[in-house]
Design a protein around this motif. Structure first.
Motif, PDB file in Angstrom:
ATOM      1  N   GLN A  17     -16.640   4.951  -2.956  1.00  0.00           N
ATOM      2  CA  GLN A  17     -16.143   5.742  -4.071  1.00  0.00           C
ATOM      3  C   GLN A  17     -15.903   7.201  -3.694  1.00  0.00           C
ATOM      4  O   GLN A  17     -16.686   7.800  -2.965  1.00  0.00           O
TER       5      GLN A  17
ATOM      6  N   TYR B 259      -2.345   0.198  -1.773  1.00  0.00           N
ATOM      7  CA  TYR B 259      -2.629  -0.507  -0.528  1.00  0.00           C
ATOM      8  C   TYR B 259      -2.838   0.498   0.591  1.00  0.00           C
ATOM      9  O   TYR B 259      -2.060   0.623   1.514  1.00  0.00           O
TER      10      TYR B 259
ATOM     11  N   TYR C  54      -7.302  -1.721   0.518  1.00  0.00           N
ATOM     12  CA  TYR C  54      -6.700  -1.227  -0.704  1.00  0.00           C
ATOM     13  C   TYR C  54      -7.739  -0.442  -1.488  1.00  0.00           C
ATOM     14  O   TYR C  54      -8.933  -0.563  -1.265  1.00  0.00           O
ATOM     15  N   SER C  55      -7.264   0.388  -2.406  1.00  0.00           N
ATOM     16  CA  SER C  55      -8.145   1.219  -3.217  1.00  0.00           C
ATOM     17  C   SER C  55      -7.711   1.139  -4.666  1.00  0.00           C
ATOM     18  O   SER C  55      -6.520   1.062  -4.962  1.00  0.00           O
ATOM     19  N   ARG C  56      -8.656   1.175  -5.567  1.00  0.00           N
ATOM     20  CA  ARG C  56      -8.361   1.191  -6.993  1.00  0.00           C
ATOM     21  C   ARG C  56      -8.620   2.595  -7.513  1.00  0.00           C
ATOM     22  O   ARG C  56      -9.696   3.145  -7.319  1.00  0.00           O
ATOM     23  N   LEU C  57      -7.613   3.177  -8.146  1.00  0.00           N
ATOM     24  CA  LEU C  57      -7.723   4.520  -8.708  1.00  0.00           C
ATOM     25  C   LEU C  57      -7.940   4.422 -10.208  1.00  0.00           C
ATOM     26  O   LEU C  57      -7.296   3.620 -10.877  1.00  0.00           O
ATOM     27  N   HIS C  58      -8.834   5.241 -10.736  1.00  0.00           N
ATOM     28  CA  HIS C  58      -9.078   5.315 -12.172  1.00  0.00           C
ATOM     29  C   HIS C  58      -8.724   6.717 -12.625  1.00  0.00           C
ATOM     30  O   HIS C  58      -9.206   7.698 -12.070  1.00  0.00           O
TER      31      HIS C  58
ATOM     32  N   ASN D 289      -6.431   4.517 -17.556  1.00  0.00           N
ATOM     33  CA  ASN D 289      -5.526   3.768 -16.690  1.00  0.00           C
ATOM     34  C   ASN D 289      -6.137   3.552 -15.313  1.00  0.00           C
ATOM     35  O   ASN D 289      -7.038   4.270 -14.898  1.00  0.00           O
ATOM     36  N   GLN D 290      -5.600   2.570 -14.609  1.00  0.00           N
ATOM     37  CA  GLN D 290      -5.992   2.358 -13.221  1.00  0.00           C
ATOM     38  C   GLN D 290      -4.808   1.783 -12.458  1.00  0.00           C
ATOM     39  O   GLN D 290      -3.912   1.188 -13.036  1.00  0.00           O
ATOM     40  N   ALA D 291      -4.830   2.002 -11.172  1.00  0.00           N
ATOM     41  CA  ALA D 291      -3.773   1.514 -10.292  1.00  0.00           C
ATOM     42  C   ALA D 291      -4.399   1.080  -8.982  1.00  0.00           C
ATOM     43  O   ALA D 291      -5.452   1.576  -8.588  1.00  0.00           O
ATOM     44  N   THR D 292      -3.751   0.162  -8.310  1.00  0.00           N
ATOM     45  CA  THR D 292      -4.208  -0.289  -7.007  1.00  0.00           C
ATOM     46  C   THR D 292      -3.215   0.189  -5.952  1.00  0.00           C
ATOM     47  O   THR D 292      -2.012  -0.013  -6.091  1.00  0.00           O
TER      48      THR D 292
END
Length: 82
Positions: A38, A16, A3-7, A11-14
């Motif tokens: 990153q 999969y 999974y990756s976390r976006l910034h 805001n941020q979202a995860t």
């Protein structure tokens, strides 16, 4: 994991998805794989300084500092003509 976390902004979202799968879909002219964990938007880089062992350290608009790997530093230098 896978999974990756976006910034983006505050805001941020995860997602999969792996970082590699995201890297394939992002335009290389706008995004740079900074290191194993990153990917950064090059438009958000406000300062770039030489770091250890031929690497670079980028400061983003958010104030975050990202260390570029040797490979990413080389690619960035070649792309930007540094």
């Amino acid at each position: 994991g896978n999974y990756s976390r976006l910034h983006f902004g505050r805001n941020q979202a995860t997602l999969y998805r792996s970082l590699s799968s995201l890297e394939e879909r992002l335009p290389s002219s706008l995004f740079l794989r900074a290191n194993r964990g990153q990917i950064i938007n090059v438009a958000n880089i406000v300062n770039l300084v030489p770091w250890f062992s031929q690497t670079l350290k980028a400061t983003l608009k958010t104030g975050d500092e990202i260390e570029l790997s040797r490979r990413a530093s080389l690619v960035f230098r070649e792309t930007m003509g540094l």
